[in-house]
Design an enzyme around this catalytic site. Structure first.
Site, short mmCIF file in Angstrom:
data_model
loop_
_atom_site.label_atom_id
_atom_site.label_comp_id
_atom_site.label_asym_id
_atom_site.label_seq_id
_atom_site.Cartn_x
_atom_site.Cartn_y
_atom_site.Cartn_z
N THR A 23 0.83 -1.20 0.00
CA THR A 23 0.00 0.00 0.00
C THR A 23 0.87 1.25 0.00
O THR A 23 0.35 2.36 -0.12
CB THR A 23 -0.91 0.02 1.24
OG1 THR A 23 -0.08 -0.20 2.39
CG2 THR A 23 -1.95 -1.07 1.18
N SER A 245 1.88 5.03 9.19
CA SER A 245 1.38 4.37 7.98
C SER A 245 1.40 5.39 6.87
O SER A 245 1.75 6.56 7.08
CB SER A 245 -0.06 3.88 8.21
OG SER A 245 -0.91 5.01 8.32
N LYS A 246 1.01 4.93 5.70
CA LYS A 246 0.95 5.85 4.57
C LYS A 246 -0.05 6.97 4.89
O LYS A 246 0.19 8.13 4.62
CB LYS A 246 0.54 5.09 3.32
CG LYS A 246 0.77 5.86 2.05
CD LYS A 246 0.38 5.06 0.84
CE LYS A 246 -1.11 4.82 0.85
NZ LYS A 246 -1.64 4.34 -0.44
N GLN A 247 -1.18 6.58 5.51
CA GLN A 247 -2.24 7.55 5.82
C GLN A 247 -1.74 8.63 6.78
O GLN A 247 -2.14 9.78 6.70
CB GLN A 247 -3.47 6.87 6.45
CG GLN A 247 -4.30 6.03 5.49
CD GLN A 247 -3.59 4.72 5.11
OE1 GLN A 247 -2.82 4.18 5.88
NE2 GLN A 247 -3.84 4.24 3.90
#
Ligand code: GLU
Length: 307
Positions: A23, A245-247
């Site tokens: 992701t 995280s990416k978020q």
């Protein structure tokens, strides 16, 4: 269903794995799971497998899988055998689902997200599925997803880092999804099928997955698969307490900083690498880590704040 604390069926040969979802790039949160699972496997003289969990295209980032492999290589990780891609293993997940259906353990569900959200029961992962389609679809309703029928008992396990964990799946989640309404297999099913087919004996991963483990154990029992041992490492959070995280915009690992990042990961995992090794080349950090790794000193916390 109750699993007693003293009766895990753990196979003799150690097989560990790292199973990133593509992701986004690896960051120093995901590095902890890679380092911990790798060192635990090497310390046991075992194998360490690499599996790319690319089963959820809407969440994936183009090029992320390649980037993850390149980063792991540059950081000096050496995996055993071929990299496995979940996107190429759909037949295995389909076969497992068919077995569960044939055994009367999986059933089709017509409920929409909205209908389930209206359930007044709240569990550990949002609304508890109220069992609407358990006894069959209402007339005129078409199946959307497939769910696993769970029992009323407790499902527990002894985590090597976090201690005894248990859930009552019927109360905490309800019958959970195996095949999603958008046609993709659920992570819970794929991970159990792959861990069993790959002979994974020990799962070492981030504590963000601690709450998924009872579902996976329940599925292993339903499929008659051996139960791996589990160790859930703390996850890194930002100052707001959110998992990196990416978020949450965690910065990607940089290849030039490999030695330093590895030293820091070992420090966070409680290993106390010597200060003189800070910034050394990855090979040197690994040499020390192979000789000194101990799971027993990893902080028994679900989360640690980064920095
Ligand atoms: N693919 C999952 C993730 O990246 C990890 C799965 C696992 O280790 O069981 O969060």
């Amino acid at each position: 269903m109750v699993i007693t604390k003293d009766a895990p069926r753990i196979s003799a040969a150690y097989v560990g794995r790292f199973a990133p979802s593509p992701t986004g790039p690896l960051h120093h949160g995901s590095l902890l799971a890679a380092v911990g699972s790798y060192l635990e496997a090497r310390a046991a003289g075992g194998r360490w497998l690499l599996r790319i969990e690319d089963l959820d295209p809407p969440r994936e980032m183009p090029g992320a899988a390649c980037g993850i492999l390149r980063t792991l290589e540059a950081y000096g990780f050496e995996w055993d055998g071929e990299v496995v891609y979940q996107s190429r293993r759909l037949d295995h997940y389909r076969a497992a689902l068919d077995r569960l259906v044939a055994a009367g353990l999986a059933y089709p569900c017509a409920c929409t997200r909205r209908e389930i959200a209206d359930s007044s029961l709240r569990g550990i992962d949002g609304p508890v599925y109220p069992g609407t389609c358990r006894a069959g679809l209402a007339a005129g309703r078409a199946p959307r997803a497939w769910r696993l029928r769970v029992g009323e008992g407790e499902t527990g396990f002894l985590d090597a880092v976090q201690g005894w964990q248990s859930q009552v799946l019927a109360r905490d989640l309800g019958d959970f999804v195996l095949l999603r309404a958008d046609g993709y297999f659920a992570y819970q099913l794929a991970v159990v099928v792959d861990d069993a087919l790959q002979g994974v004996s020990h799962v070492v991963r981030g504590a963000d997955l601690l709450d998924s483990t009872p579902r996976q154990i329940y599925l292993q029992q339903a499929l008659g698969s051996p139960l791996p041992g589990y160790a859930h490492l703390p996850v890194l959070t930002n100052a707001a307490g959110e998992k990196l995280s990416k978020q949450t915009r965690a910065p990607a690992l940089e290849i030039e900083r490999a030695g330093l990042e590895l030293w820091q990961a070992l420090t966070i995992l409680g290993q106390q690498p010597p200060a003189g090794l800070r910034g050394a080349a990855p090979a040197e950090v690994w040499r020390w880590a192979f000789a000194h790794w101990r799971l027993g000193v990893v902080p028994r916390q679900r989360a640690i704040m980064d920095g």
